[in-house]
Design a protein around this motif. Sequence first.
Motif, PDB file in Angstrom:
ATOM      1  N   ASP A 246       0.823  -1.217   0.000  1.00 12.95           N
ATOM      2  CA  ASP A 246       0.000   0.000   0.000  1.00 12.95           C
ATOM      3  C   ASP A 246       0.849   1.256   0.000  1.00 12.95           C
ATOM      4  OD1 ASP A 246      -2.433  -1.261  -0.071  1.00 12.95           O
ATOM      5  OD2 ASP A 246      -2.715  -1.279   2.101  1.00 12.95           O
ATOM      6  N   GLY A 247       2.171   1.110  -0.015  1.00 13.83           N
ATOM      7  CA  GLY A 247       3.055   2.269   0.006  1.00 13.83           C
ATOM      8  C   GLY A 247       3.460   2.716   1.386  1.00 13.83           C
ATOM      9  N   ARG A 248       3.227   1.895   2.389  1.00 10.11           N
ATOM     10  CA  ARG A 248       3.604   2.247   3.746  1.00 10.11           C
ATOM     11  C   ARG A 248       4.973   1.660   4.088  1.00 10.11           C
ATOM     12  NH1 ARG A 248      -1.701   0.283   6.870  1.00 10.11           N
ATOM     13  NH2 ARG A 248      -1.033   1.639   8.585  1.00 10.11           N
ATOM     14  N   VAL A 249       5.494   2.038   5.244  1.00 17.38           N
ATOM     15  CA  VAL A 249       6.810   1.595   5.701  1.00 17.38           C
ATOM     16  C   VAL A 249       6.617   0.689   6.909  1.00 17.38           C
ATOM     17  CG1 VAL A 249       9.034   2.332   6.644  1.00 17.38           C
ATOM     18  CG2 VAL A 249       7.928   3.685   4.860  1.00 17.38           C
ATOM     19  N   VAL A 250       7.381  -0.395   6.954  1.00 13.97           N
ATOM     20  CA  VAL A 250       7.325  -1.352   8.058  1.00 13.97           C
ATOM     21  C   VAL A 250       8.681  -1.357   8.755  1.00 13.97           C
ATOM     22  CG1 VAL A 250       7.094  -3.784   8.689  1.00 13.97           C
ATOM     23  CG2 VAL A 250       5.584  -2.793   6.967  1.00 13.97           C
ATOM     24  N   LEU A 251       8.660  -1.264  10.080  1.00 12.24           N
ATOM     25  CA  LEU A 251       9.879  -1.309  10.886  1.00 12.24           C
ATOM     26  C   LEU A 251       9.895  -2.597  11.690  1.00 12.24           C
ATOM     27  CD1 LEU A 251      10.114   2.351  12.251  1.00 12.24           C
ATOM     28  CD2 LEU A 251      11.339   1.362  10.311  1.00 12.24           C
ATOM     29  N   LEU A 252      10.990  -3.337  11.572  1.00 11.56           N
ATOM     30  CA  LEU A 252      11.201  -4.569  12.334  1.00 11.56           C
ATOM     31  C   LEU A 252      12.364  -4.357  13.290  1.00 11.56           C
ATOM     32  CD1 LEU A 252      10.992  -7.117   9.373  1.00 11.56           C
ATOM     33  CD2 LEU A 252       9.172  -6.580  10.992  1.00 11.56           C
ATOM     34  N   THR A 253      12.240  -4.912  14.481  1.00 15.69           N
ATOM     35  CA  THR A 253      13.284  -4.757  15.497  1.00 15.69           C
ATOM     36  C   THR A 253      13.677  -6.121  16.028  1.00 15.69           C
ATOM     37  OG1 THR A 253      12.347  -2.623  16.142  1.00 15.69           O
ATOM     38  CG2 THR A 253      13.885  -3.622  17.661  1.00 15.69           C
ATOM     39  N   ASP A 254      14.980  -6.352  16.165  1.00 15.81           N
ATOM     40  CA  ASP A 254      15.456  -7.602  16.747  1.00 15.81           C
ATOM     41  C   ASP A 254      14.903  -7.767  18.156  1.00 15.81           C
ATOM     42  OD1 ASP A 254      16.790  -9.816  15.957  1.00 15.81           O
ATOM     43  OD2 ASP A 254      18.794  -8.968  16.083  1.00 15.81           O
ATOM     44  N   ASN A 255      14.637  -8.995  18.535  1.00 15.11           N
ATOM     45  CA  ASN A 255      14.112  -9.377  19.848  1.00 15.11           C
ATOM     46  C   ASN A 255      12.661  -8.979  20.049  1.00 15.11           C
ATOM     47  OD1 ASN A 255      16.843 -10.129  20.491  1.00 15.11           O
ATOM     48  ND2 ASN A 255      17.236  -7.990  21.029  1.00 15.11           N
ATOM     49  N   ARG A 478      -4.812   1.914  -4.817  1.00 17.60           N
ATOM     50  CA  ARG A 478      -4.159   1.858  -3.509  1.00 17.60           C
ATOM     51  C   ARG A 478      -4.626   3.029  -2.649  1.00 17.60           C
ATOM     52  NH1 ARG A 478       0.036   0.201  -7.031  1.00 17.60           N
ATOM     53  NH2 ARG A 478       0.706  -1.925  -6.569  1.00 17.60           N
ATOM     54  N   PRO A 479      -4.403   2.952  -1.333  1.00  9.85           N
ATOM     55  CA  PRO A 479      -4.800   4.053  -0.448  1.00  9.85           C
ATOM     56  C   PRO A 479      -3.969   5.302  -0.687  1.00  9.85           C
ATOM     57  CG  PRO A 479      -4.458   2.021   0.783  1.00  9.85           C
ATOM     58  CD  PRO A 479      -3.910   1.796  -0.594  1.00  9.85           C
ATOM     59  N   VAL A 480      -4.238   6.316   0.105  1.00  6.44           N
ATOM     60  CA  VAL A 480      -3.585   7.613  -0.027  1.00  6.44           C
ATOM     61  C   VAL A 480      -2.094   7.539   0.294  1.00  6.44           C
ATOM     62  CG1 VAL A 480      -4.027   8.339   2.351  1.00  6.44           C
ATOM     63  CG2 VAL A 480      -3.872  10.065   0.557  1.00  6.44           C
ATOM     64  N   PHE A 481      -1.659   6.456   0.970  1.00  5.79           N
ATOM     65  CA  PHE A 481      -0.253   6.346   1.345  1.00  5.79           C
ATOM     66  C   PHE A 481       0.652   6.197   0.122  1.00  5.79           C
ATOM     67  CE2 PHE A 481      -2.882   3.802   4.364  1.00  5.79           C
ATOM     68  CZ  PHE A 481      -2.949   4.745   5.359  1.00  5.79           C
ATOM     69  N   ALA A 482       0.134   5.570  -0.956  1.00 10.02           N
ATOM     70  CA  ALA A 482       0.987   5.238  -2.097  1.00 10.02           C
ATOM     71  C   ALA A 482       1.309   6.478  -2.929  1.00 10.02           C
ATOM     72  CB  ALA A 482       0.307   4.192  -2.971  1.00 10.02           C
ATOM     73  N   ARG A 483       2.412   6.391  -3.643  1.00 12.55           N
ATOM     74  CA  ARG A 483       2.885   7.495  -4.455  1.00 12.55           C
ATOM     75  C   ARG A 483       1.926   7.755  -5.614  1.00 12.55           C
ATOM     76  NH1 ARG A 483       8.814   6.972  -7.014  1.00 12.55           N
ATOM     77  NH2 ARG A 483       9.210   6.372  -4.843  1.00 12.55           N
ATOM     78  N   LYS A 484       1.716   9.037  -5.913  1.00 11.62           N
ATOM     79  CA  LYS A 484       0.852   9.407  -7.041  1.00 11.62           C
ATOM     80  C   LYS A 484       1.439   8.862  -8.334  1.00 11.62           C
ATOM     81  CE  LYS A 484      -0.851  13.732  -5.001  1.00 11.62           C
ATOM     82  NZ  LYS A 484      -0.921  15.201  -5.140  1.00 11.62           N
ATOM     83  N   GLY A 485       0.547   8.470  -9.237  1.00 11.14           N
ATOM     84  CA  GLY A 485       0.978   7.933 -10.511  1.00 11.14           C
ATOM     85  C   GLY A 485       1.206   6.438 -10.489  1.00 11.14           C
TER      86      GLY A 485
END
Length: 496
Positions: A246-255, A478-485
């Motif tokens: 959807d154009g969003r960012v996911v953050l993963l953290t060890d442990n 896609r939702p508003v999060f994704a880049r235009k175009g």
Amino acid sequence: MILKIAIQLEKNEAKLQELLKNCDDILQRPMKLGKRLGVDCFLIYIETAVSNMMLADSVIGKMLNRLRETEESAIYQELKNNSLGVSDTKDLETMEEALAAMLAGNAVLFVDGYDKAIKIGSKGYPGTGVQKADSEKVLRGSKEGFGESVKLNSALVRKRVRDTKLKVEEKMIGRYSGTMTAMLYMENLVYPPLLEEVRRRLDSFETDELPDSGVLEHLTQDAWYSPFPQYQATERPDRAAMAVLDGRVVLLTDNSPEAIILPAVCSSLFSASDDYYRHFAIVSFLRLIRYFAAFLAVSLPGLYLAVTSFHTQILPGNLIFSLAEARAGVPFPSMVELLFLELSFELLREAGLRMPGPIGNTIGIVGGLIVGQAAVTANLVSPIVVIIVALTALGSFSIPNEELSEALRLVKYGMLFLCGAFGILGLGFGWFLLLVHLAGLKSFGVSYLTPFGGEVLKNTQGLKDGLVRFPARRMTRRPVFARKGNRRRLKMWESK
């Protein structure tokens, strides 16, 4: 001060003995390489991360055995060119890099006459593997959940998004903990300013440790004073994969077995993963129930208090007599009665959460029945208040996102005091303040009330995935999060 790897093995060994003094869990294994065993070397590793069995049977063991069969004069060239073809190796030029690689769970090889250390990938620290998603249960869809290794978790997302446009940027956070954090995004879908803002916030603080992704969330969120979650936490890889698409960012953290998704908006916190796997009519009905449940979780105790204390004239006569009969003998005002039972339920909830195993699962139900019945029998509370508190609790349990549910539970007490002071007017004023607060919240530049408020663009799916969910064949954007175009995600061809 940066310490370069020395070409003499004795200097490297002496420096490491100084740095690793009293570190009994870190092993140093001396060896000899070459056909005539004429080249000295040693391997440093953490005992539980690289066992003797791993040394014998893994890529590390095979690499060392191959070097033992190599002429002494050719060893350095093979190490320099990685002629052995070992995939996960890397030359390290400083002692700091060598220690960081070793503390990350790898083995590090020092060779006499070679002015670099060699990182050799290993199985790493022991940890849980792929888990079952417990807090986000679904009726349909994958049962996989994140583990506690950031490498494993990023691989679970990569398993679902098999495209090189999915980027994984890794960063070490924590002066002493050295916690690995990974940022996942689709290169062609994410807004570049969003990426730059995420990188800036990750670089905007320095901390001793990063024990969990929740700490990262609190250190980087916009409005730190708001109880409402500005990140969306999930333990499901399929949910994280849908977010990056959807154009969003996911953050993963060890442990940490949970990923955090940004930006987060209120509507996404009311949706579950299997909302996109089930029939749109059923999902739309369930979403309406969730929004109604949120209203109950915030307003029901205050509404009861306002009606019974200030506006009894709006109730039918029979109901007024029934309420009065139920409250006969109760020595406390309605406000104290509600607060007593609500706080008792909070105690039961917390006790059930902290109790181990099956005891914790049953203490909430059994304790609630016993406390509620005993309180009614002792005339401490009226039966109708027990029903009100039970419906309020069911409303909070019906919200898919636990952090949003906790925020609404906190707001509930503010509503209760406003209604106790001003009646229905207090309830309306409380909702006005709540909506003003939510309208002013932004998660990385996106309005918290999207798609009901803020920027709703014509070329996104907008309200098609908000209060209700449209059929899948209609959700082509896609939702508003994704880049235009680059917002079209589905094309349909009508069959003849």
